[in-house]
Design a protein around this motif. Structure first.
Motif, PDB file in Angstrom:
ATOM      1  N   ALA A   7       0.929   0.705   3.914  1.00  0.00           N
ATOM      2  CA  ALA A   7       0.586   1.822   4.784  1.00  0.00           C
ATOM      3  C   ALA A   7       0.565   3.135   4.007  1.00  0.00           C
ATOM      4  N   TRP A   8       1.257   3.187   2.845  1.00  0.00           N
ATOM      5  CA  TRP A   8       1.170   4.347   1.967  1.00  0.00           C
ATOM      6  C   TRP A   8      -0.152   4.262   1.214  1.00  0.00           C
ATOM      7  N   SER A   9      -0.796   5.392   0.987  1.00  0.00           N
ATOM      8  CA  SER A   9      -2.113   5.348   0.354  1.00  0.00           C
ATOM      9  C   SER A   9      -2.398   6.664  -0.349  1.00  0.00           C
ATOM     10  N   ALA A  10      -3.444   6.646  -1.177  1.00  0.00           N
ATOM     11  CA  ALA A  10      -3.905   7.872  -1.824  1.00  0.00           C
ATOM     12  C   ALA A  10      -4.674   8.709  -0.804  1.00  0.00           C
ATOM     13  N   PRO A  11      -4.813  10.025  -1.052  1.00  0.00           N
ATOM     14  CA  PRO A  11      -5.670  10.840  -0.176  1.00  0.00           C
ATOM     15  C   PRO A  11      -7.083  10.285  -0.140  1.00  0.00           C
ATOM     16  N   ASP A  12      -7.820  10.710   0.871  1.00  0.00           N
ATOM     17  CA  ASP A  12      -9.148  10.132   1.084  1.00  0.00           C
ATOM     18  C   ASP A  12     -10.084  10.316  -0.104  1.00  0.00           C
ATOM     19  N   ASP A  13      -9.939  11.418  -0.842  1.00  0.00           N
ATOM     20  CA  ASP A  13     -10.874  11.706  -1.921  1.00  0.00           C
ATOM     21  C   ASP A  13     -10.351  11.308  -3.295  1.00  0.00           C
ATOM     22  N   ALA A  14      -9.315  10.456  -3.344  1.00  0.00           N
ATOM     23  CA  ALA A  14      -8.710  10.108  -4.637  1.00  0.00           C
ATOM     24  C   ALA A  14      -8.551   8.601  -4.766  1.00  0.00           C
ATOM     25  N   ALA A  15      -8.576   8.150  -6.009  1.00  0.00           N
ATOM     26  CA  ALA A  15      -8.317   6.735  -6.280  1.00  0.00           C
ATOM     27  C   ALA A  15      -6.809   6.499  -6.277  1.00  0.00           C
ATOM     28  N   PRO A  16      -6.366   5.341  -5.791  1.00  0.00           N
ATOM     29  CA  PRO A  16      -4.923   5.078  -5.749  1.00  0.00           C
ATOM     30  C   PRO A  16      -4.339   4.990  -7.154  1.00  0.00           C
ATOM     31  N   ALA A  17      -3.143   5.601  -7.339  1.00  0.00           N
ATOM     32  CA  ALA A  17      -2.462   5.553  -8.638  1.00  0.00           C
ATOM     33  C   ALA A  17      -1.123   4.848  -8.534  1.00  0.00           C
ATOM     34  N   PHE A  18      -0.511   4.856  -7.345  1.00  0.00           N
ATOM     35  CA  PHE A  18       0.793   4.236  -7.136  1.00  0.00           C
ATOM     36  C   PHE A  18       0.620   2.813  -6.610  1.00  0.00           C
ATOM     37  N   ASP A  19       1.516   1.934  -7.029  1.00  0.00           N
ATOM     38  CA  ASP A  19       1.526   0.574  -6.496  1.00  0.00           C
ATOM     39  C   ASP A  19       2.968   0.077  -6.501  1.00  0.00           C
ATOM     40  N   THR A  20       3.271  -0.879  -5.629  1.00  0.00           N
ATOM     41  CA  THR A  20       4.627  -1.414  -5.577  1.00  0.00           C
ATOM     42  C   THR A  20       4.917  -2.244  -6.823  1.00  0.00           C
ATOM     43  N   SER A  21       6.155  -2.134  -7.294  1.00  0.00           N
ATOM     44  CA  SER A  21       6.558  -2.884  -8.482  1.00  0.00           C
ATOM     45  C   SER A  21       8.070  -3.026  -8.470  1.00  0.00           C
ATOM     46  N   ARG A  22       8.570  -4.223  -8.829  1.00  0.00           N
ATOM     47  CA  ARG A  22      10.016  -4.394  -8.907  1.00  0.00           C
ATOM     48  C   ARG A  22      10.582  -3.657 -10.109  1.00  0.00           C
ATOM     49  N   MET A  23       9.730  -3.298 -11.083  1.00  0.00           N
ATOM     50  CA  MET A  23      10.196  -2.523 -12.224  1.00  0.00           C
ATOM     51  C   MET A  23      10.558  -1.096 -11.829  1.00  0.00           C
ATOM     52  N   ALA A  24      10.044  -0.625 -10.673  1.00  0.00           N
ATOM     53  CA  ALA A  24      10.246   0.767 -10.271  1.00  0.00           C
ATOM     54  C   ALA A  24      11.283   0.918  -9.166  1.00  0.00           C
ATOM     55  N   ARG A  25      12.021  -0.135  -8.860  1.00  0.00           N
ATOM     56  CA  ARG A  25      12.929  -0.080  -7.718  1.00  0.00           C
ATOM     57  C   ARG A  25      14.234   0.629  -8.080  1.00  0.00           C
ATOM     58  N   SER A  55      16.475   0.581  -5.109  1.00  0.00           N
ATOM     59  CA  SER A  55      17.190  -0.274  -4.165  1.00  0.00           C
ATOM     60  C   SER A  55      16.218  -1.338  -3.676  1.00  0.00           C
ATOM     61  N   GLY A  56      16.746  -2.423  -3.152  1.00  0.00           N
ATOM     62  CA  GLY A  56      15.891  -3.481  -2.622  1.00  0.00           C
ATOM     63  C   GLY A  56      15.122  -4.210  -3.706  1.00  0.00           C
ATOM     64  N   ARG A  57      13.951  -4.699  -3.328  1.00  0.00           N
ATOM     65  CA  ARG A  57      13.166  -5.530  -4.243  1.00  0.00           C
ATOM     66  C   ARG A  57      12.140  -4.747  -5.045  1.00  0.00           C
ATOM     67  N   VAL A  58      11.538  -3.687  -4.435  1.00  0.00           N
ATOM     68  CA  VAL A  58      10.423  -3.001  -5.094  1.00  0.00           C
ATOM     69  C   VAL A  58      10.554  -1.491  -4.925  1.00  0.00           C
ATOM     70  N   GLY A  59       9.853  -0.773  -5.777  1.00  0.00           N
ATOM     71  CA  GLY A  59       9.643   0.660  -5.635  1.00  0.00           C
ATOM     72  C   GLY A  59       8.183   0.941  -5.900  1.00  0.00           C
ATOM     73  N   LEU A  60       7.850   2.212  -6.098  1.00  0.00           N
ATOM     74  CA  LEU A  60       6.475   2.585  -6.422  1.00  0.00           C
ATOM     75  C   LEU A  60       6.389   2.925  -7.902  1.00  0.00           C
ATOM     76  N   LEU A  61       5.317   2.490  -8.542  1.00  0.00           N
ATOM     77  CA  LEU A  61       5.082   2.778  -9.947  1.00  0.00           C
ATOM     78  C   LEU A  61       3.693   3.376 -10.091  1.00  0.00           C
ATOM     79  N   ALA A  62       3.604   4.484 -10.852  1.00  0.00           N
ATOM     80  CA  ALA A  62       2.314   5.097 -11.160  1.00  0.00           C
ATOM     81  C   ALA A  62       2.187   5.246 -12.662  1.00  0.00           C
TER      82      ALA A  62
END
Length: 658
Positions: A204-222, A224-231
């Motif tokens: 449900a998290w996303s880049a603004p309408d006029d931009a390409a996505p740079a963030f993605d879920t990754s367990r390397m970026a967590r 707490s829990g299983r995953v965080g966001l990595l850019a």
């Protein structure tokens, strides 16, 4: 299930309801009259139009406020296939073309659903992070489905696979010797629901309408829990942004937070909250941000306390990151930024940083980076901030509040946004060269004050010496002003105008009296003084502008008549004509004493007097020549007595006599 194309509600009170698509076109919106009325505030009055043809379904957004999405991608017009998830604002529906395969019990449902005994849906949930299955959902499944044994076997297999694939404590992504990440713990009152820690609904998290996505879920970026966001940031691409799902907010205090880090440094991060209004006549979108912060391998807890002003009821949390190194040629060196545990919670009722009678200044940020001026429940100045989002200070002033940039060595740039109600007819500025009205974009140096609004809604920005001002009207109403103040200076937001209004009324009274008594110049000066120094009452200011224009027009007409009178005197070379023109110019200068018209009239008098003297002297010379000719003729005739008489007359004329 119907074999005709239809929409199935996936969320809200109407979840599970199926609506057939009737006719070739089908409209969706909040207002009555649409083919499908959806009473949700995130849906526009007429939000979207669906068109059925031989190839399937076309979805077209009709300029909605919150947009239309197909499978999480915002669209303007898109052809969709069966099974596509359509989102109108916050409302999700699935497009079904009636071709789904029937399941047990004679119903037609997509794979992954089963019919319960009551006819409702049974959703087969994915296993959670630990590979467990919610007991309550299984119990509901046991009561409502005859295929429960098969479901349990499938879920058990999925849980075992998930458990096998889960990272071990040594694979936590925190570097050598890192321990297992902490368990996820949602703050009380969390508004981001399941997406706050990216463990669930991270899509449900996303880049603004006029931009390409740079963030993605990754367990390397967590964290707490299983995953965080990595850019992975490219320095050449500038700021990269990731937006949370839209949530509902109301007027009051809130607190947003997130944790950032950059394993190899070389990056900066900041947190923002983007506010919006669901009303078509509501205020423009507003962004409140923290200053940029340098990131390192240690997690940086970033918090943004903020005030949601009146009129705003929607919000996104925004994570922003950028590489802080120089742009290099060739293959870029990408910089990693990690983010986790984003949060937005309500923090109580509004707490003004400064009360100003019926008005108040609301402050956001810690330290304060953003100020909003409100009048009871009405927005006046939605945003006052430094262009670099740096800290600002608010202090009480005699008739308002003084806002400054603490510690700023160079000039400070300020961005001030006005509500449409304050600048419907433009705005006015006062400076060293007088008063100026600005109906369109402008720039001006050496500004002393900026006047916004009228009557009880009047607000003035009283600027420090040396302030430059630029302004531009915004498409949705209101203006954005840019003030450049010297050093750590600033301006006063003034809301009390008793002295200025008294001065304006006194000047207007004196101008009216002078006009009645024929002292036109004095009246013109009084009206102009009101415009230049005290245009604080809109009605009186309008009267002054009209009076100045009328008196100036009359003065130009009188000056034109004088110039015609002078032209006639010169043409006929009449001394009486010159004398009359000089008298007219002197009278005009007296009537408009102290004004530019008087100066112009006075400038005409001296040349006219020189021309008159020359004309009169020329006539004397002509008469002397005529008498000399007579004297010579009489002497030739031997008329000695007459010659003596003419000679005496010549002597008198040459001596200046008449």
């Amino acid at each position: 299930m119907s074999d005709r194309p239809s929409l199935r509600f996936l969320s809200g009170d109407r979840a599970g309801e199926v609506v057939p698509l009737t006719g070739p076109t089908f409209t969706i919106g909040r207002r009555p009259g649409n083919s499908l009325q959806v009473a949700d505030p995130s849906v526009s009055g007429k939000h979207a139009e669906l068109t059925l043809d031989d190839l399937g379904l076309v979805v077209q957004d009709l300029g909605s406020t919150n947009g239309t999405r197909v499978d999480d991608e915002r669209i303007v017009e898109e052809r969709v296939q069966a099974g596509a998830v359509l989102r109108f604002g916050n409302v999700e529906l699935r497009f079904e073309d009636g071709s789904e395969a029937p399941l047990a019990g004679g119903t037609s449902e997509p794979v992954g659903h089963a019919a319960g005994a009551s006819g409702g849906e049974l959703v087969l949930e994915e296993p959670d992070a630990a590979g467990t299955i919610d007991a309550a959902k299984l119990e509901a499944s046991r009561r409502g489905s005859k295929v429960l044994p098969l479901i349990i076997v499938l879920l058990a297999a999925g849980a075992g696979a998930a458990w096998y694939l889960l990272p071990s404590p040594s694979d936590s992504g925190g570097g050598q010797g890192a321990t297992a990440p902490a368990p996820v713990s949602a703050p009380a009152g969390e508004l981001l629901a399941a997406s706050y820690s990216f463990e669930a609904d991270a899509g449900a998290w996303s880049a603004p309408d006029d931009a390409a996505p740079a963030f993605d879920t990754s367990r390397m970026a967590r964290r707490s829990g299983r995953v965080g966001l990595l850019a992975e940031l490219d320095p050449a691409l500038g700021v990269q942004t990731h937006l949370s799902p839209e949530v509902r907010v109301s007027e009051g205090r809130y607190r947003a937070s997130v944790s950032f880090r950059a394993p190899d440094a070389g990056a900066e991060g900041r947190l923002a909250v983007e506010l919006a209004s669901s009303r078509e006549d509501g205020p423009r979108a507003l962004s409140i941000r923290t200053p940029w912060a340098g990131l390192s391998d240690e997690w940086l807890d970033t918090e943004l306390p903020l005030e949601v002003p009146p009129g705003y009821d929607r919000a996104h949390v925004s994570l922003e990151a950028r590489a802080s190194g120089a742009v290099t040629e060739g293959d870029p060196v990408l910089v990693e930024v990690h983010a986790d545990d984003a949060s937005l919670v309500a923090d109580g009722r509004s707490a003004p940083v400064l009360e100003l009678g019926t008005r108040a200044l609301l402050a956001s940020g810690s330290p304060t980076s953003h100020v909003t001026l409100v009048d009871v429940q009405r927005l006046l100045l939605p945003s006052i901030r430094r262009a670099d989002d740096g800290a600002l200070e608010v202090a009480s002033s005699a008739r308002g509040a003084r806002i400054t940039a603490p510690g700023a060595a160079a000039a400070s740039r300020w961005l001030v946004r006005t509500a449409p109600s304050l600048t419907e007819g433009g705005l006015r500025s006062l400076g060293t060269t007088g008063s100026a009205s600005h109906p369109a974009a402008f720039e001006r140096g050496e500004v002393e004050s900026v006047l916004l609004g009228a009557g009880r809604g009047l607000v003035t920005l009283r600027c420090d010496a040396g302030t430059a001002l630029a302004g531009r009207p915004l498409a949705g109403g209101g203006w954005e002003l840019e003030l450049t103040t010297p050093g750590s200076g600033g301006f006063v937001v003034q809301v009390d105008f008793q002295e200025e209004l008294s001065e304006a009324l006194q000047l207007a009274s004196g101008a009216r009296k002078a006009t009645r008594e024929g002292r036109v110049g004095e009246a013109l000066q009084a009206w102009q003084s009101l415009l230049d120094s005290a245009p604080y009452d809109r009605d009186v200011t309008t009267e002054a502008e009209a009076a100045v224009a009328s008196l100036a027009l009359a003065a130009r007409a009188e000056l034109g008549e004088l110039e015609e009178e002078i032209a006639r005197a010169r043409f006929f070379r009449l001394t009486d004509g010159y004398r009359g023109a000089i008298e007219s110019a002197d009278a005009l200068a007296g009537r408009y004493a102290g004004t530019e018209i008087a100066e112009q009239a006075e400038a005409l008098i001296a040349p006219l007097e020189v021309e008159l003297d020359g004309l009169e002297q020329g006539r004397v010379d002509d008469e002397l020549a005529r008498l000399e000719a007579i004297r010579l003729a009489l002497r030739a005739q031997g008329q000695d007595l007459l010659v003596e008489a003419v000679q005496g007359l010549l002597n008198t004329k040459q001596g200046g006599g008449r």
